[in-house]
Scaffold this motif. Structure first.
Motif, PDB file in Angstrom:
ATOM      1  N   THR A 166      11.449  -3.829   7.297  1.00  0.00           N
ATOM      2  CA  THR A 166      10.641  -3.940   7.060  1.00  0.00           C
ATOM      3  C   THR A 166      10.048  -2.538   5.447  1.00  0.00           C
ATOM      4  OG1 THR A 166       9.591  -2.702   8.453  1.00  0.00           O
ATOM      5  CG2 THR A 166       9.936  -5.480   8.445  1.00  0.00           C
ATOM      6  N   ARG A 167       9.051  -3.153   4.546  1.00  0.00           N
ATOM      7  CA  ARG A 167       8.385  -1.993   3.424  1.00  0.00           C
ATOM      8  C   ARG A 167       7.620  -2.055   3.727  1.00  0.00           C
ATOM      9  NH1 ARG A 167       9.297   2.411   0.556  1.00  0.00           N
ATOM     10  NH2 ARG A 167       8.257   2.024  -1.588  1.00  0.00           N
ATOM     11  N   ILE A 168       6.450  -0.799   3.739  1.00  0.00           N
ATOM     12  CA  ILE A 168       5.379  -0.561   3.679  1.00  0.00           C
ATOM     13  C   ILE A 168       4.384  -1.284   2.952  1.00  0.00           C
ATOM     14  CG2 ILE A 168       5.619   1.947   4.703  1.00  0.00           C
ATOM     15  CD1 ILE A 168       4.579   3.179   2.455  1.00  0.00           C
ATOM     16  N   ALA A 169       3.531  -2.698   2.619  1.00  0.00           N
ATOM     17  CA  ALA A 169       2.734  -2.405   1.866  1.00  0.00           C
ATOM     18  C   ALA A 169       2.131  -2.168   0.225  1.00  0.00           C
ATOM     19  CB  ALA A 169       1.605  -3.899   2.350  1.00  0.00           C
ATOM     20  N   ARG A 170       2.400  -2.719  -0.333  1.00  0.00           N
ATOM     21  CA  ARG A 170       2.352  -2.337  -2.067  1.00  0.00           C
ATOM     22  C   ARG A 170       0.695  -3.373  -2.160  1.00  0.00           C
ATOM     23  NH1 ARG A 170       6.759  -4.600  -2.858  1.00  0.00           N
ATOM     24  NH2 ARG A 170       8.553  -3.519  -3.277  1.00  0.00           N
ATOM     25  N   GLY A 171      -0.026  -2.590  -2.764  1.00  0.00           N
ATOM     26  CA  GLY A 171      -1.878  -2.904  -2.999  1.00  0.00           C
ATOM     27  C   GLY A 171      -2.673  -1.914  -3.620  1.00  0.00           C
ATOM     28  N   ILE A 172      -3.846  -2.947  -3.492  1.00  0.00           N
ATOM     29  CA  ILE A 172      -4.985  -1.644  -3.802  1.00  0.00           C
ATOM     30  C   ILE A 172      -5.091  -0.890  -3.035  1.00  0.00           C
ATOM     31  CG2 ILE A 172      -7.015  -1.810  -4.928  1.00  0.00           C
ATOM     32  CD1 ILE A 172      -6.328  -4.888  -5.800  1.00  0.00           C
ATOM     33  N   PRO A 173      -5.153   0.750  -3.504  1.00  0.00           N
ATOM     34  CA  PRO A 173      -6.275   1.431  -2.886  1.00  0.00           C
ATOM     35  C   PRO A 173      -7.257   0.729  -1.408  1.00  0.00           C
ATOM     36  CG  PRO A 173      -5.864   2.451  -4.493  1.00  0.00           C
ATOM     37  CD  PRO A 173      -5.114   0.961  -4.419  1.00  0.00           C
ATOM     38  N   ALA A 174      -7.583   1.265  -0.129  1.00  0.00           N
ATOM     39  CA  ALA A 174      -9.070   1.206   0.118  1.00  0.00           C
ATOM     40  C   ALA A 174      -9.550   1.877  -0.857  1.00  0.00           C
ATOM     41  CB  ALA A 174      -8.836   1.518   1.514  1.00  0.00           C
ATOM     42  N   GLY A 175     -10.800   1.545  -1.004  1.00  0.00           N
ATOM     43  CA  GLY A 175     -12.162   1.874  -1.643  1.00  0.00           C
ATOM     44  C   GLY A 175     -12.096   1.765  -3.240  1.00  0.00           C
ATOM     45  N   ALA A 176     -10.263   1.045  -3.946  1.00  0.00           N
ATOM     46  CA  ALA A 176     -11.059   0.921  -4.918  1.00  0.00           C
ATOM     47  C   ALA A 176     -11.501  -0.543  -5.785  1.00  0.00           C
ATOM     48  CB  ALA A 176      -9.342   1.234  -5.612  1.00  0.00           C
ATOM     49  N   ASP A 177     -11.888   0.307  -6.945  1.00  0.00           N
ATOM     50  CA  ASP A 177     -12.583  -1.457  -7.835  1.00  0.00           C
ATOM     51  C   ASP A 177     -11.482  -2.311  -8.641  1.00  0.00           C
ATOM     52  OD1 ASP A 177     -14.660  -0.529  -7.273  1.00  0.00           O
ATOM     53  OD2 ASP A 177     -15.401   0.569  -9.235  1.00  0.00           O
ATOM     54  N   LEU A 178     -11.467  -3.222  -8.282  1.00  0.00           N
ATOM     55  CA  LEU A 178     -10.247  -4.381  -9.350  1.00  0.00           C
ATOM     56  C   LEU A 178     -10.459  -4.160 -10.959  1.00  0.00           C
ATOM     57  CD1 LEU A 178      -9.881  -5.836  -6.433  1.00  0.00           C
ATOM     58  CD2 LEU A 178      -9.526  -7.630  -8.064  1.00  0.00           C
ATOM     59  N   GLU A 179     -12.021  -3.459 -10.999  1.00  0.00           N
ATOM     60  CA  GLU A 179     -12.236  -3.322 -12.456  1.00  0.00           C
ATOM     61  C   GLU A 179     -10.723  -2.592 -13.008  1.00  0.00           C
ATOM     62  OE1 GLU A 179     -15.831  -2.405 -13.893  1.00  0.00           O
ATOM     63  OE2 GLU A 179     -15.498  -2.205 -15.619  1.00  0.00           O
ATOM     64  N   TYR A 180     -11.029  -1.005 -11.890  1.00  0.00           N
ATOM     65  CA  TYR A 180     -10.031  -0.344 -12.602  1.00  0.00           C
ATOM     66  C   TYR A 180      -8.610   0.135 -12.285  1.00  0.00           C
ATOM     67  CZ  TYR A 180     -15.084   1.228 -13.493  1.00  0.00           C
ATOM     68  OH  TYR A 180     -16.080   1.298 -14.208  1.00  0.00           O
ATOM     69  N   THR A 181      -8.433  -1.061 -11.471  1.00  0.00           N
ATOM     70  CA  THR A 181      -6.326  -1.522 -10.643  1.00  0.00           C
ATOM     71  C   THR A 181      -5.801  -1.503 -11.752  1.00  0.00           C
ATOM     72  OG1 THR A 181      -7.541  -1.677  -8.714  1.00  0.00           O
ATOM     73  CG2 THR A 181      -5.974  -1.796  -8.878  1.00  0.00           C
ATOM     74  N   ASP A 182      -4.814  -0.694 -12.115  1.00  0.00           N
ATOM     75  CA  ASP A 182      -3.357  -1.066 -12.616  1.00  0.00           C
ATOM     76  C   ASP A 182      -2.693  -2.472 -12.504  1.00  0.00           C
ATOM     77  OD1 ASP A 182      -0.868  -0.786 -12.024  1.00  0.00           O
ATOM     78  OD2 ASP A 182      -2.324   0.493 -11.228  1.00  0.00           O
ATOM     79  N   GLU A 183      -2.573  -2.889 -13.960  1.00  0.00           N
ATOM     80  CA  GLU A 183      -2.161  -4.885 -13.730  1.00  0.00           C
ATOM     81  C   GLU A 183      -1.014  -4.293 -12.919  1.00  0.00           C
ATOM     82  OE1 GLU A 183      -2.771  -2.559 -16.593  1.00  0.00           O
ATOM     83  OE2 GLU A 183      -0.986  -3.444 -17.404  1.00  0.00           O
ATOM     84  N   ALA A 184      -0.254  -3.563 -13.115  1.00  0.00           N
ATOM     85  CA  ALA A 184       0.732  -3.131 -11.490  1.00  0.00           C
ATOM     86  C   ALA A 184       0.677  -3.269 -10.344  1.00  0.00           C
ATOM     87  CB  ALA A 184       1.798  -2.312 -11.580  1.00  0.00           C
TER      88      ALA A 184
END
Lengths: 197, 197
Positions: A166-184
């Motif tokens: 298995t591979r650890i999950a890619r995703g948005i870090p805890a506490g982050a805003d979608l607005e400031y999250t990069d596209e990747a």
């Protein structure tokens, strides 16, 4: 004109990662001027750590014993091995208190840029550990190009053995805003979406 | 679960100024994993510096000899004393290669907030040095409230002796834009303007 022992200390401290000449100077003066035994305590802690710390012959972690505290703990789940790049990553994972299995330290990641190939990593030692008792290998290398390449390489090596990888999950870090999250990151998060029960 | 010698080293490094727990951990692992004798070299440099470095009984600078390299150098201009807060300030001034006189380290600045009064500084030792050979005292304490207060205090102490007392110039730093210069600095720069010959 600076006194020789001060110059030597500054030069020695400057070799530490992220410590430039100015910081080294600040640290040197702090150490020299510190009250009581702090300087000797620090000096001893360095020499003692260097002397007493060894690499675990099983997982490659650094520890004061061999096998290390994780490999020698009967309470740890022997059926899951979490593969990391560095000993420091073990500390980070332990802080989550989520994982109770064993570790394997690769000692880096595949990086053609830095001339690090699979042969420079502790991959053969990992393969040697994969006996029938192991039911899952979690690939917890970094989420950058080198880490991903390494994870893919190790997964391909393990595949013929039929062990779940298995591979650890890619995703948005805890506490982050979608607005400031990069596209990747955002597209990883969308791709990795999970059903809410 | 981290090995005791590593924990001790991290704890010891964390006491350094500006080094938080995460940085201490990074440094500890770097030191332990460093090849060759670096760890012992650093350990020795710390112990040696602490053992061999003393305070100059004349100026209060830290050095490996007493009197220090500046106070004992016959080439230095004995008629000018530059007063600084800290030994580190001497290094900064020496880098300019502009000053060839002697130094006097106060060991801090007057700060009611931190409970540091004139009696906690090496002001009596400065006064004791002001014989007829001294023609100028340059006050090079910091340009903040504490430094200015200290400079004013020392200047008042020296005044009855009739020795010329000067303060390093306030103004706009080299390379700075006027647009981004704060009002206090700009008004200091205007006030301190000099005739162009």
């Amino acid at each position: 004109m600076q006194a020789a022992p001060i110059q030597r200390l500054i030069a020695s401290l400057s070799k530490l990662p992220g410590i430039g000449r100015k910081t080294a100077q600040r640290l040197a003066y702090f150490i020299i001027k510190s009250d009581g035994d702090y300087a000797y305590e620090l000096s001893d802690a360095i020499a003692e750590a260097k002397k007493n710390v060894k690499y675990c012959s099983v997982c490659g972690n650094i520890s004061d014993r061999d096998p290390c505290e994780y490999c020698s703990a009967p309470s740890r789940d022997q059926s899951v091995i979490c593969v990391v790049q560095d000993s420091k990553d073990i500390i980070a994972i332990e802080r989550t208190k989520e994982f109770k299995g064993l570790y394997h330290v690769l000692g880096g990641a595949i990086s053609p840029m830095e001339g690090i190939g699979p042969d420079d990593l502790r991959i053969p030692q990992l393969m040697a550990r994969l006996n029938s008792a192991v039911t899952e290998v979690i690939l917890a290398t970094n989420l950058n190009v080198e880490g991903e390449t390494t994870a893919m390489y190790v997964a391909r090596m393990i595949k013929p053995l039929g062990i779940k990888t298995t591979r650890i999950a890619r995703g948005i870090p805890a506490g982050a805003d979608l607005e400031y999250t990069d596209e990747a990151t955002l597209s990883n998060a969308l791709e990795g979406r999970r059903v809410i029960d």
